[in-house]
Design a protein around this motif. Sequence first.
Motif, PDB file in Angstrom:
ATOM      1  N   PRO A   1      34.109  52.321  40.569  1.00  0.00           N
ATOM      2  CA  PRO A   1      34.284  51.407  41.620  1.00  0.00           C
ATOM      3  C   PRO A   1      34.110  49.971  40.939  1.00  0.00           C
ATOM      4  N   VAL A   2      34.348  48.807  41.515  1.00  0.00           N
ATOM      5  CA  VAL A   2      34.227  47.529  41.003  1.00  0.00           C
ATOM      6  C   VAL A   2      32.686  47.295  41.061  1.00  0.00           C
ATOM      7  N   SER A   3      32.500  47.031  39.778  1.00  0.00           N
ATOM      8  CA  SER A   3      30.905  46.724  39.499  1.00  0.00           C
ATOM      9  C   SER A   3      30.673  45.177  40.348  1.00  0.00           C
ATOM     10  N   GLN A   4      29.560  45.190  40.807  1.00  0.00           N
ATOM     11  CA  GLN A   4      29.067  43.792  41.820  1.00  0.00           C
ATOM     12  C   GLN A   4      28.776  42.914  40.457  1.00  0.00           C
ATOM     13  N   LYS A   5      28.410  43.246  39.370  1.00  0.00           N
ATOM     14  CA  LYS A   5      28.279  42.201  38.346  1.00  0.00           C
ATOM     15  C   LYS A   5      29.375  41.637  37.528  1.00  0.00           C
ATOM     16  N   ALA A   6      30.797  42.346  37.707  1.00  0.00           N
ATOM     17  CA  ALA A   6      31.784  42.031  36.995  1.00  0.00           C
ATOM     18  C   ALA A   6      32.157  40.778  37.321  1.00  0.00           C
ATOM     19  N   SER A   7      32.630  39.596  36.559  1.00  0.00           N
ATOM     20  CA  SER A   7      32.978  38.614  37.160  1.00  0.00           C
ATOM     21  C   SER A   7      34.569  38.495  37.854  1.00  0.00           C
ATOM     22  N   SER A   8      34.964  37.915  38.609  1.00  0.00           N
ATOM     23  CA  SER A   8      36.214  37.777  39.163  1.00  0.00           C
ATOM     24  C   SER A   8      37.267  37.438  38.259  1.00  0.00           C
ATOM     25  N   SER A   9      37.177  36.804  37.111  1.00  0.00           N
ATOM     26  CA  SER A   9      37.937  36.568  36.166  1.00  0.00           C
ATOM     27  C   SER A   9      38.252  37.854  35.279  1.00  0.00           C
ATOM     28  N   ALA A  10      37.283  38.569  35.020  1.00  0.00           N
ATOM     29  CA  ALA A  10      37.298  39.674  34.019  1.00  0.00           C
ATOM     30  C   ALA A  10      38.110  40.733  34.911  1.00  0.00           C
ATOM     31  N   LEU A  11      37.735  40.891  36.304  1.00  0.00           N
ATOM     32  CA  LEU A  11      38.486  41.815  37.129  1.00  0.00           C
ATOM     33  C   LEU A  11      40.034  41.407  37.260  1.00  0.00           C
ATOM     34  N   SER A  12      40.206  40.122  37.360  1.00  0.00           N
ATOM     35  CA  SER A  12      41.795  39.730  37.584  1.00  0.00           C
ATOM     36  C   SER A  12      42.484  39.861  36.422  1.00  0.00           C
ATOM     37  N   ALA A  13      41.834  39.946  35.057  1.00  0.00           N
ATOM     38  CA  ALA A  13      42.420  40.092  33.821  1.00  0.00           C
ATOM     39  C   ALA A  13      42.589  41.377  33.242  1.00  0.00           C
ATOM     40  N   PHE A  14      41.836  42.229  33.818  1.00  0.00           N
ATOM     41  CA  PHE A  14      41.920  43.816  33.345  1.00  0.00           C
ATOM     42  C   PHE A  14      42.194  44.795  34.403  1.00  0.00           C
ATOM     43  N   GLU A  15      42.377  44.364  35.696  1.00  0.00           N
ATOM     44  CA  GLU A  15      42.323  45.435  36.815  1.00  0.00           C
ATOM     45  C   GLU A  15      43.714  46.047  36.870  1.00  0.00           C
ATOM     46  N   ASN A  16      44.666  45.718  36.015  1.00  0.00           N
ATOM     47  CA  ASN A  16      46.012  46.180  35.900  1.00  0.00           C
ATOM     48  C   ASN A  16      46.225  47.016  34.508  1.00  0.00           C
ATOM     49  N   GLU A  17      45.133  47.118  33.773  1.00  0.00           N
ATOM     50  CA  GLU A  17      45.157  47.813  32.309  1.00  0.00           C
ATOM     51  C   GLU A  17      45.269  49.419  32.497  1.00  0.00           C
ATOM     52  N   LEU A  18      45.850  50.053  31.652  1.00  0.00           N
ATOM     53  CA  LEU A  18      45.672  51.527  31.800  1.00  0.00           C
ATOM     54  C   LEU A  18      44.334  52.031  31.818  1.00  0.00           C
ATOM     55  N   GLY A  19      44.329  53.065  32.450  1.00  0.00           N
ATOM     56  CA  GLY A  19      43.012  53.689  32.769  1.00  0.00           C
ATOM     57  C   GLY A  19      42.300  53.216  34.049  1.00  0.00           C
ATOM     58  N   VAL A  20      42.545  52.059  34.497  1.00  0.00           N
ATOM     59  CA  VAL A  20      41.949  51.600  35.696  1.00  0.00           C
ATOM     60  C   VAL A  20      43.142  52.218  36.832  1.00  0.00           C
ATOM     61  N   GLN A  21      42.233  53.359  37.587  1.00  0.00           N
ATOM     62  CA  GLN A  21      43.276  54.199  38.614  1.00  0.00           C
ATOM     63  C   GLN A  21      42.422  54.531  39.638  1.00  0.00           C
ATOM     64  N   PRO A  22      42.599  55.000  40.689  1.00  0.00           N
ATOM     65  CA  PRO A  22      41.823  55.537  41.851  1.00  0.00           C
ATOM     66  C   PRO A  22      41.299  56.898  41.461  1.00  0.00           C
ATOM     67  N   PRO A  23      40.379  57.286  41.945  1.00  0.00           N
ATOM     68  CA  PRO A  23      39.431  56.311  43.125  1.00  0.00           C
ATOM     69  C   PRO A  23      38.578  55.479  42.803  1.00  0.00           C
ATOM     70  N   ILE A  24      38.205  55.362  41.372  1.00  0.00           N
ATOM     71  CA  ILE A  24      37.225  54.477  40.780  1.00  0.00           C
ATOM     72  C   ILE A  24      37.689  53.054  40.583  1.00  0.00           C
ATOM     73  N   GLY A  25      38.831  52.744  40.149  1.00  0.00           N
ATOM     74  CA  GLY A  25      39.284  51.596  39.878  1.00  0.00           C
ATOM     75  C   GLY A  25      38.799  50.957  38.665  1.00  0.00           C
ATOM     76  N   PHE A  26      38.497  49.618  38.550  1.00  0.00           N
ATOM     77  CA  PHE A  26      38.118  48.811  37.489  1.00  0.00           C
ATOM     78  C   PHE A  26      36.345  49.172  37.392  1.00  0.00           C
ATOM     79  N   PHE A  27      35.956  49.561  36.334  1.00  0.00           N
ATOM     80  CA  PHE A  27      34.636  50.036  36.224  1.00  0.00           C
ATOM     81  C   PHE A  27      33.911  49.506  34.941  1.00  0.00           C
ATOM     82  N   ASP A  28      33.065  48.681  35.076  1.00  0.00           N
ATOM     83  CA  ASP A  28      32.642  47.941  33.675  1.00  0.00           C
ATOM     84  C   ASP A  28      31.122  47.689  34.306  1.00  0.00           C
ATOM     85  N   PRO A  29      30.293  48.857  34.110  1.00  0.00           N
ATOM     86  CA  PRO A  29      28.815  48.608  34.834  1.00  0.00           C
ATOM     87  C   PRO A  29      27.933  47.895  33.763  1.00  0.00           C
TER      88      PRO A  29
END
Length: 202
Positions: free
Chosen positions: A18-46
């Motif tokens: 699930p999207v980490s609260q610590k992840a910056s919005s810029s990192a999320l927007s930059a890599f949220e469409n990369e291969l491996g970002v998929q439901p149900p977890i989504g972008f995960f960078d703890p």
Amino acid sequence: MKLFIASLLAGSAAAFAPVSQKASSSALSAFENELGVQPPIGFFDPLGLLNTADQDRFNRLRYVEIKHGRIAQLAFLGNIITRAGIHLPGSIDKAGHAFDSYSNGYAGATEIPLAGLYQITAFIGFLELFVMKDSANGAEPGEFVGDFRNGFIDFGWDKLSDDVKMQKRGIELNNGRAAMLGILGLMMHEQLGGSIPLVGEM
């Protein structure tokens, strides 16, 4: 062994989408469409490894994740096969020690003579320096990070559609992630002892 476990965890954490609260919005927007970002977890960078990362940094982390995943798949499968009683025929050295005379899993690595470990290390170093290259470290051609074909091995890859290629890359990525957790679990259980269904005595 602790270093090996730490390497597995570090390699899988970065792009394990699930999207980490610590992840910056810029990192999320930059890599949220990369291969491996998929439901149900989504972008995960703890660990926040991508908070200030650019595309080159992401590609490097993805390269490490793919490589560790491939190694973990081989390690997990090798662990299961040898515990099932299947070993290479013949002797492992000139003294006549058979492959099946060594223990399974991590215990077997501690029983191999030092010269054998040097040979394994040298072989891995050779693969790293001269064989396993892709677009992430300057070798061409490389369609994507982790493309180790080096213009030689294909197995019909170029005949597949782009959608099928992405699907297969996603499958490999997820299998690698599962294998990293799997081999880590086997290594831990080996230290704890007991038995595991389908694996047997540890």
